[in-house]
Design a protein around this motif. Sequence first.
Motif, PDB file in Angstrom:
ATOM      1  N   SER A  22      88.421  79.675  72.856  1.00 12.02           N
ATOM      2  CA  SER A  22      87.551  78.532  72.574  1.00 12.02           C
ATOM      3  C   SER A  22      86.650  78.284  73.787  1.00 12.02           C
ATOM      4  N   VAL A  23      86.498  77.037  74.221  1.00 14.72           N
ATOM      5  CA  VAL A  23      85.621  76.746  75.359  1.00 14.72           C
ATOM      6  C   VAL A  23      86.202  77.234  76.678  1.00 14.72           C
ATOM      7  N   PHE A  24      87.480  77.593  76.682  1.00  6.02           N
ATOM      8  CA  PHE A  24      88.111  78.139  77.883  1.00  6.02           C
ATOM      9  C   PHE A  24      87.718  79.602  78.111  1.00  6.02           C
ATOM     10  N   ALA A  25      87.000  80.191  77.179  1.00  3.12           N
ATOM     11  CA  ALA A  25      86.435  81.527  77.374  1.00  3.12           C
ATOM     12  C   ALA A  25      85.068  81.439  78.056  1.00  3.12           C
ATOM     13  N   ILE A  26      84.510  80.226  78.135  1.00  2.00           N
ATOM     14  CA  ILE A  26      83.215  79.982  78.775  1.00  2.00           C
ATOM     15  C   ILE A  26      83.412  79.482  80.200  1.00  2.00           C
ATOM     16  N   SER A  27      84.377  78.588  80.375  1.00  3.10           N
ATOM     17  CA  SER A  27      84.656  77.957  81.664  1.00  3.10           C
ATOM     18  C   SER A  27      86.160  77.731  81.766  1.00  3.10           C
ATOM     19  N   ARG A  28      86.719  77.976  82.953  1.00  5.40           N
ATOM     20  CA  ARG A  28      88.150  77.697  83.128  1.00  5.40           C
ATOM     21  C   ARG A  28      88.421  76.202  83.162  1.00  5.40           C
ATOM     22  N   ASN A  29      87.375  75.395  83.317  1.00  5.85           N
ATOM     23  CA  ASN A  29      87.529  73.943  83.447  1.00  5.85           C
ATOM     24  C   ASN A  29      86.523  73.200  82.583  1.00  5.85           C
ATOM     25  N   PRO A  30      86.589  73.375  81.271  1.00  2.00           N
ATOM     26  CA  PRO A  30      85.574  72.749  80.427  1.00  2.00           C
ATOM     27  C   PRO A  30      85.602  71.220  80.427  1.00  2.00           C
ATOM     28  N   ILE A  31      86.750  70.619  80.678  1.00  2.00           N
ATOM     29  CA  ILE A  31      86.785  69.156  80.719  1.00  2.00           C
ATOM     30  C   ILE A  31      86.077  68.655  81.974  1.00  2.00           C
ATOM     31  N   TYR A  32      86.349  69.274  83.110  1.00  2.00           N
ATOM     32  CA  TYR A  32      85.659  68.888  84.337  1.00  2.00           C
ATOM     33  C   TYR A  32      84.168  69.207  84.251  1.00  2.00           C
ATOM     34  N   LEU A  33      83.847  70.332  83.633  1.00  2.00           N
ATOM     35  CA  LEU A  33      82.435  70.668  83.430  1.00  2.00           C
ATOM     36  C   LEU A  33      81.777  69.605  82.556  1.00  2.00           C
ATOM     37  N   GLY A  34      82.493  69.152  81.533  1.00  3.48           N
ATOM     38  CA  GLY A  34      81.979  68.069  80.692  1.00  3.48           C
ATOM     39  C   GLY A  34      81.758  66.800  81.482  1.00  3.48           C
ATOM     40  N   ASP A  35      82.699  66.467  82.359  1.00  2.00           N
ATOM     41  CA  ASP A  35      82.528  65.291  83.223  1.00  2.00           C
ATOM     42  C   ASP A  35      81.274  65.437  84.078  1.00  2.00           C
ATOM     43  N   ALA A  36      81.089  66.621  84.667  1.00  2.00           N
ATOM     44  CA  ALA A  36      79.911  66.859  85.515  1.00  2.00           C
ATOM     45  C   ALA A  36      78.629  66.733  84.697  1.00  2.00           C
ATOM     46  N   LEU A  92      71.846  63.968  91.779  1.00  2.00           N
ATOM     47  CA  LEU A  92      72.260  65.371  91.859  1.00  2.00           C
ATOM     48  C   LEU A  92      73.278  65.572  92.985  1.00  2.00           C
ATOM     49  N   PHE A  93      73.164  64.796  94.055  1.00  2.00           N
ATOM     50  CA  PHE A  93      74.143  64.863  95.142  1.00  2.00           C
ATOM     51  C   PHE A  93      75.500  64.330  94.686  1.00  2.00           C
ATOM     52  N   VAL A  94      75.476  63.320  93.831  1.00  2.00           N
ATOM     53  CA  VAL A  94      76.726  62.784  93.288  1.00  2.00           C
ATOM     54  C   VAL A  94      77.398  63.838  92.401  1.00  2.00           C
ATOM     55  N   VAL A  95      76.617  64.512  91.576  1.00  2.00           N
ATOM     56  CA  VAL A  95      77.173  65.566  90.716  1.00  2.00           C
ATOM     57  C   VAL A  95      77.793  66.662  91.589  1.00  2.00           C
ATOM     58  N   ALA A  96      77.077  67.090  92.619  1.00  2.00           N
ATOM     59  CA  ALA A  96      77.603  68.122  93.519  1.00  2.00           C
ATOM     60  C   ALA A  96      78.871  67.638  94.221  1.00  2.00           C
ATOM     61  N   GLY A  97      78.876  66.381  94.636  1.00  2.00           N
ATOM     62  CA  GLY A  97      80.064  65.811  95.272  1.00  2.00           C
ATOM     63  C   GLY A  97      81.244  65.759  94.320  1.00  2.00           C
TER      64      GLY A  97
END
Length: 162
Positions: free
Chosen positions: A91-105, A121-126
Motif C-alpha cells: 500500500s502506501v508503505f511501498a512509497i514511503s516507509r513513513n507515510p503517516i509522518y509524511l502526511g503530517d509534513a 518551510l523551515f518549520v516543515v524541515a524542522g
Amino acid sequence: MHPQNEGRAEVQALLTKWLDWPPVWTLAGLAAIWLLALIPLPLGFGAVGPGLALASLALGLWLMVKAFLRMRSLSTTVNPRGLPQVLVTDSVFAISRNPIYLGDALVLLAATFWGNTVLGLFVVAGFVWVVTDRFITAEEDRLADIFGDQAAEWFVRVRRWL
C-alpha cells in the motif's frame, strides 16, 4: 542522585509521556506556521498558494488515512513507541516507509502555503528532523530487531520519506 536531578528526570518523563508524540509536534508546527504568517514578508506563494495548500492537505490526509487503515487491517500498532506485530510494506508503505509522518509534513506544508509564509518551510524541515530524530530512528531499529532481513530489504527498496 541529587534531589534536584530526580525532579528534572520526573518532569522529563512526564513530558515524554504526555507531550513527546508526533501529533503534538504537528500541532506545534501548525502554531508556529500560524505565528510566522503574521510576519509581513515580500515573498510568498501568490495566487498558487491556496491550490498548493489544498493539494498538500488532501495528499497528506490521504496518506495518513491509508496508512492507518492498512496497519489496523493487519492488527499492528500505530503507536510510534509500540511493538509492531507485522512489517507493513505494501500500500502506501511501498512509497514511503513513513507515510503517516509524511502526511503530517504535508499538512504543515499545506499550512505554509495557505498562510503564504515561506518561513513555514523551515518549520516543515524542522518537523522532518525532529520526527526522524525522536521517532523514526528508534522505530527502524525495532523493525530491524524484530524482522531482520525482511526489514533490511524494505529499508533498501523504499526510502524513508520519499
